[in-house]
Design a protein around this motif. Structure first.
Motif, mmCIF file in Angstrom:
data_model
loop_
_atom_site.group_PDB
_atom_site.id
_atom_site.type_symbol
_atom_site.label_atom_id
_atom_site.label_comp_id
_atom_site.label_asym_id
_atom_site.label_seq_id
_atom_site.Cartn_x
_atom_site.Cartn_y
_atom_site.Cartn_z
ATOM 1 N N ILE A 113 0.711 -1.525 -0.218
ATOM 2 C CA ILE A 113 0.128 0.297 -0.156
ATOM 3 C C ILE A 113 0.590 0.781 0.623
ATOM 4 O O ILE A 113 0.389 1.983 -1.253
ATOM 5 C CB ILE A 113 -1.187 0.724 1.592
ATOM 6 C CG1 ILE A 113 -1.991 -1.430 1.153
ATOM 7 C CG2 ILE A 113 -1.331 1.521 1.309
ATOM 8 C CD1 ILE A 113 -3.204 -1.552 1.944
ATOM 9 N N GLY A 114 2.424 1.250 0.655
ATOM 10 C CA GLY A 114 2.746 2.517 1.113
ATOM 11 C C GLY A 114 3.884 2.460 -0.592
ATOM 12 O O GLY A 114 3.920 3.983 -0.773
ATOM 13 N N PHE A 215 7.267 4.459 5.740
ATOM 14 C CA PHE A 215 8.120 3.423 6.483
ATOM 15 C C PHE A 215 8.392 3.315 7.917
ATOM 16 O O PHE A 215 7.944 2.617 8.193
ATOM 17 C CB PHE A 215 8.585 2.414 5.722
ATOM 18 C CG PHE A 215 7.535 2.127 3.637
ATOM 19 C CD1 PHE A 215 6.982 1.472 4.556
ATOM 20 C CD2 PHE A 215 7.764 2.936 3.196
ATOM 21 C CE1 PHE A 215 6.354 0.692 3.167
ATOM 22 C CE2 PHE A 215 7.416 2.997 1.909
ATOM 23 C CZ PHE A 215 6.138 1.611 1.637
ATOM 24 N N SER A 216 8.922 4.775 8.046
ATOM 25 C CA SER A 216 9.771 4.975 9.176
ATOM 26 C C SER A 216 8.336 5.622 10.497
ATOM 27 O O SER A 216 8.475 5.691 11.189
ATOM 28 C CB SER A 216 10.746 5.549 8.985
ATOM 29 O OG SER A 216 10.172 7.072 9.263
ATOM 30 N N LEU A 287 5.480 -8.194 -5.289
ATOM 31 C CA LEU A 287 4.171 -7.318 -4.666
ATOM 32 C C LEU A 287 3.482 -6.801 -5.708
ATOM 33 O O LEU A 287 3.522 -6.065 -6.937
ATOM 34 C CB LEU A 287 5.155 -6.139 -4.230
ATOM 35 C CG LEU A 287 5.933 -6.528 -3.171
ATOM 36 C CD1 LEU A 287 6.540 -5.154 -2.285
ATOM 37 C CD2 LEU A 287 5.229 -7.167 -1.780
ATOM 38 N N SER A 288 1.661 -6.353 -5.061
ATOM 39 C CA SER A 288 0.889 -5.398 -6.476
ATOM 40 C C SER A 288 -0.254 -5.257 -5.336
ATOM 41 O O SER A 288 -0.265 -5.793 -4.301
ATOM 42 C CB SER A 288 0.484 -7.038 -7.880
ATOM 43 O OG SER A 288 -0.545 -7.627 -6.850
ATOM 44 N N SER A 296 -9.417 -0.034 0.713
ATOM 45 C CA SER A 296 -10.430 -0.867 1.582
ATOM 46 C C SER A 296 -9.558 0.078 2.833
ATOM 47 O O SER A 296 -10.168 -0.349 3.912
ATOM 48 C CB SER A 296 -9.694 -2.377 1.523
ATOM 49 O OG SER A 296 -10.975 -2.862 0.094
ATOM 50 N N PHE A 297 -8.040 -0.030 2.787
ATOM 51 C CA PHE A 297 -6.866 0.206 3.968
ATOM 52 C C PHE A 297 -7.840 1.493 4.244
ATOM 53 O O PHE A 297 -7.836 2.200 5.875
ATOM 54 C CB PHE A 297 -5.686 0.077 3.165
ATOM 55 C CG PHE A 297 -5.031 0.490 4.389
ATOM 56 C CD1 PHE A 297 -4.364 0.360 4.991
ATOM 57 C CD2 PHE A 297 -4.256 2.203 4.396
ATOM 58 C CE1 PHE A 297 -3.622 -0.262 6.380
ATOM 59 C CE2 PHE A 297 -3.071 2.207 5.453
ATOM 60 C CZ PHE A 297 -3.009 1.994 5.772
ATOM 61 N N MET A 298 -7.779 1.811 3.275
ATOM 62 C CA MET A 298 -8.295 4.131 3.771
ATOM 63 C C MET A 298 -9.674 3.495 5.285
ATOM 64 O O MET A 298 -9.845 4.506 5.952
ATOM 65 C CB MET A 298 -8.769 4.790 2.369
ATOM 66 C CG MET A 298 -7.289 5.668 2.111
ATOM 67 S SD MET A 298 -6.223 5.779 3.130
ATOM 68 C CE MET A 298 -7.200 7.799 3.626
#
Length: 647
Positions: A113-114, A215-216, A287-288, A296-298
């Motif tokens: 996602i990132g 990511f951090s 990764l895809s 969905s994540f939001m």
């Protein structure tokens, strides 16, 4: 604040303030059901010519930018002594808010996602760095103020860059004041801090800072002391690789370190080159992702119960093209169950309903309503859904069918003459269904695999839509090379894309782009089908790895109608309706903004209420009838506008 009249808009709520402007949520007076954003210059600066010039430069620049990853400008004007810019409203959050929320909740943004967010961001940057103005000359735009706070992500998974207040372009008139650094502390390149002449690589550097922060979950530079922060940014010393590996894998760490090189000549030389490196990393690490996964994540982070229940209420009133088959029926007390009616309540206390048991079971399944959602049979006493025995079937998820054993018969079927392809895909997207949509037209068959309404993979029987055939037609490979690759594919039992990469016919970074184009081709071609049948098989999913379509379900529909569909289909539908009265549908699932319309199209949309096509043609004489008709066809088939029947 109380609603305030401001020219042709009603300002509802102040949602932000910067050094130069205030930001308000607003509605147009003509179409109060739509939301927009009004950015107006701060009252204390209305007489400062320098800031007025900067503000107008931003408006002038943004009016030249038209891209899915850029906030769209809708209007520019002046009310009394106050200048304003009207922009599209993005129903979502900025990246900084998302990161802060994740920190508070102890959540890490998933790697796929990132990286999807980064790819969308870099696509937007690549566009502004290469965009041309009306005179066909490059504008040479540099954002100069990129940061997580002006990267907006909608609940539908769209990523958009905003705030071009200090962007630099060849067309601009403002000049940076001597001794004044334009930029945001913590998000500037070394050359920007030093006041050197900038080019697009300064944005590439800051995009690297954004990648690190995703990511951090913390800023790359310590900004507690502004002087020390500027010194640290100017020196741009690379972080220790072992420290970076705590937050990302070795391959991604290498990508980050290259993006953050102090010397611009050692960095990625463009946003596109940066993006290609990320794409290749994703391919190598299997990764895809796509806009649907980001959406969905939001929605998992920021659930919108009220909006969800309103959509459910709207959809429950729609036609039978929506799935209306109920779950397994209980034999006992069938008459009592049949008579039960349920009301739903959201977190704000809003109640909708009533719904019959079968209808509510179907709604729970389609929308994945949580078992804790409050419901009542008398509109007085509310308790969680899962405490009603009559509704237990709704929480027993159907299996994802990868074998076909659960999907021998379609849940429903019909003719494309009765439900056009545009309307069909819109209704699936609105209802967020998962399953296989099989479409047949003479000897051609296509299977569109939907997940939550999003088309994630399409199988086809058309030879010219096969991956190898597309590459041959574009002269990327020869027919002989394709035949050799197909023979090797049979031996190795690998995907044709991997074989072509091994042989050096295509680059890994190009594979995702080509697969995306292939899926889009298969999808867009369906919108030219006027004849044929459709069948829907619930829970059936593709055995193939899904390929990203590159945009959301509604944006795909919009692109198909506005740019890909045969115009004759549009004309045939609208010709009998040109004098009919157009009105906005009272109950609609989405707003026009979901379709990524241009500023001109949005203006036309806002003028459609209580008018006719003939009147619109006259009012917008400088706009081609085809642009107007394609827009109205899109809004008509997606049930945003209706043509009133004549008595």
């Amino acid at each position: 604040m109380k609603p305030v009249l401001f020219g042709n808009y009603t300002l509802i709520k102040k949602i932000g303030k910067g050094g130069m402007a205030e930001i308000f949520l607003a509605t147009p007076l003509r179409t109060p059901q739509f939301l927009v954003v009004i950015k107006k210059i701060n009252p204390e600066l209305v007489e400062d010519k320098h800031y007025i010039t900067m503000f107008l430069d931003e408006a002038r620049l943004m009016s030249c930018l038209m891209h899915p990853n850029i906030i769209q400008i809708l209007d520019v004007g002046q009310v009394d002594e106050e200048y304003y810019i009207c922009m599209e409203y993005v129903h979502g959050k900025d990246l900084l808010t998302i990161i802060e929320y994740c920190v508070g909740a102890g959540i890490r943004i998933p790697e796929d996602i990132g990286l999807h967010i980064m790819l969308e961001l870099l696509e937007g940057l690549d566009y502004i760095h290469n965009v041309k103005g009306p005179d066909n000359h490059e504008l040479k735009v540099i954002h100069r103020d990129l940061s997580p706070s002006n990267i907006l992500i909608s609940l539908d998974g769209e990523v958009k860059i905003g705030d071009f207040g200090i962007a630099k372009a060849a067309m601009q008139k403002n000049v940076t004041r001597a001794g004044y650094i334009k930029g945001k502390i913590g998000y500037m390149s070394p050359e920007q801090v030093e006041g050197k002449t900038l080019d697009h690589r300064t944005d590439v550097y800051v995009a690297g800072l954004v990648l690190y922060e995703i990511f951090s979950q913390k800023m790359y530079f310590n900004i507690e002391n502004e002087f020390e922060a500027l010194k640290e940014m100017r020196e741009a010393k690379p972080r220790d690789r072992n420290e970076l590996i705590k937050y990302m894998g070795p391959g991604l760490t290498d990508i980050l370190l290259k993006a953050l090189k102090k010397n611009p000549d050692e960095r990625y030389q463009s946003a596109l080159e940066f993006s290609s490196a990320i794409m290749q990393y994703m391919i190598e690490n299997r990764l895809s992702t796509n806009v649907n996964i980001l959406s969905s994540f939001m929605r998992s982070l920021f659930p919108t119960d009220e909006t969800l229940l309103e959509q459910v209420h709207n959809i429950s009133q729609k036609s039978s093209a929506y799935i209306n088959s109920a779950g397994p029926k209980k034999k006992e007390s069938r008459s009592r169950v049949k008579e039960l009616k349920f009301f739903l309540k959201d977190r704000q206390g809003k109640v909708i309903g009533p719904f019959a048991v079968d209808a509510l079971i179907n709604i729970i399944k389609i929308y994945n309503l949580p078992p804790g959602t409050f419901a009542s049979t008398d509109n007085k006493t509310f308790k969680p859904l899962d405490q009603y025995p009559e509704l237990l079937d709704a929480f027993q998820s159907g299996p994802e069918d990868k074998t076909g054993m659960f999907s021998t018969s379609p849940q429903y079927q019909g003719y494309l003459k009765e439900v056009p392809v545009t309307k069909l895909f819109y209704r699936f997207a609105s209802a967020k269904v998962t399953g296989k949509l099989l479409l047949k037209n003479n000897d051609i068959e296509k299977a569109v695999y939907l997940r939550d309404g999003f088309p994630e993979h399409i199988d086809t029987s058309k030879k010219d839509e096969l991956f190898g055939e597309i590459l041959v037609s574009r002269n990327i490979i020869t027919r002989a090379s394709l035949n050799l690759s197909l023979k090797e594919q049979e031996k190795k039992k690998q995907k044709i894309g991997n074989i072509l990469i091994e042989k050096g016919y295509i680059k890994p970074a190009d594979l995702i782009k080509l697969l995306t184009e292939q899926m889009r081709m298969r999808y867009f071609e369906l919108f030219n089908w006027e004849e044929g049948i459709y069948e829907f098989y619930a829970h059936s999913v593709s055995k193939n790895i899904s390929n990203p379509m590159g945009m959301g379900a509604f944006a795909l529909i919009s692109e198909a109608v506005r740019n890909k569909m045969n115009y004759s289909i549009v004309e045939k539908t609208l010709t009998p309706l040109v004098s009919g009265k157009i009105t906005f549908a009272k109950e609609r699932v989405i707003n026009p903004e979901n379709f990524r319309l241009t500023p001109e199209e949005l203006k036309i949309t806002y003028d459609l209420n209580n008018t006719s096509l003939n009147a619109i043609y006259k009012k917008y004489r400088m706009t081609s009838d085809e642009i107007i008709n394609r827009l109205v066809y899109l809004l008509y088939q997606t049930e945003i506008v209706i043509f009133e029947k004549r008595e």
